[in-house]
Design a protein around this motif. Structure first.
Motif, mmCIF file in Angstrom:
data_model
loop_
_atom_site.group_PDB
_atom_site.id
_atom_site.type_symbol
_atom_site.label_atom_id
_atom_site.label_comp_id
_atom_site.label_asym_id
_atom_site.label_seq_id
_atom_site.Cartn_x
_atom_site.Cartn_y
_atom_site.Cartn_z
ATOM 1 N N GLN A 22 -8.990 -4.082 -11.199
ATOM 2 C CA GLN A 22 -8.989 -3.119 -12.295
ATOM 3 C C GLN A 22 -9.834 -3.559 -13.474
ATOM 4 O O GLN A 22 -10.440 -2.749 -14.145
ATOM 5 N N GLU A 60 -6.033 -0.992 -5.976
ATOM 6 C CA GLU A 60 -6.508 -1.590 -7.223
ATOM 7 C C GLU A 60 -5.613 -2.765 -7.560
ATOM 8 O O GLU A 60 -4.395 -2.632 -7.628
ATOM 9 N N TYR A 68 -0.672 -4.533 -14.673
ATOM 10 C CA TYR A 68 -0.697 -3.117 -14.325
ATOM 11 C C TYR A 68 0.070 -2.292 -15.344
ATOM 12 O O TYR A 68 1.177 -2.621 -15.722
#
Length: 74
Positions: A22, A60, A68
């Motif tokens: 990411q 991802e 996250y």
């Protein structure tokens, strides 16, 4: 160029899972390129968001510096 590579990989039939990070680490050994890499990652975000196919599966991976769901601006 990055988006074209993303499109090529997602259209291949011999790939089951496509892993992407990411965020680019701020501690990259290519520190002088980090700003450019971050811009490139953001440029393919629309392509990633549009991708809806089941295969190859797109995964991802959050980076250690940006868990996250965390806001990119702290």
């Amino acid at each position: 160029m990055i988006e074209a590579a993303f499109q090529d990989y997602t259209e291949r039939k011999d790939i089951a899972i496509l892993l992407i990070n990411q965020h680019v680490s701020h501690h990259s050994q290519h520190h002088s390129r980090v700003g450019a890499d971050l811009q490139i990652a953001e440029k393919i975000r629309p392509a990633v968001d549009r991708y809806k196919a089941a295969f190859p599966a797109l995964l991802e991976i959050p980076s250690k510096e940006h868990p996250y769901g965390a806001s990119p601006i702290e």
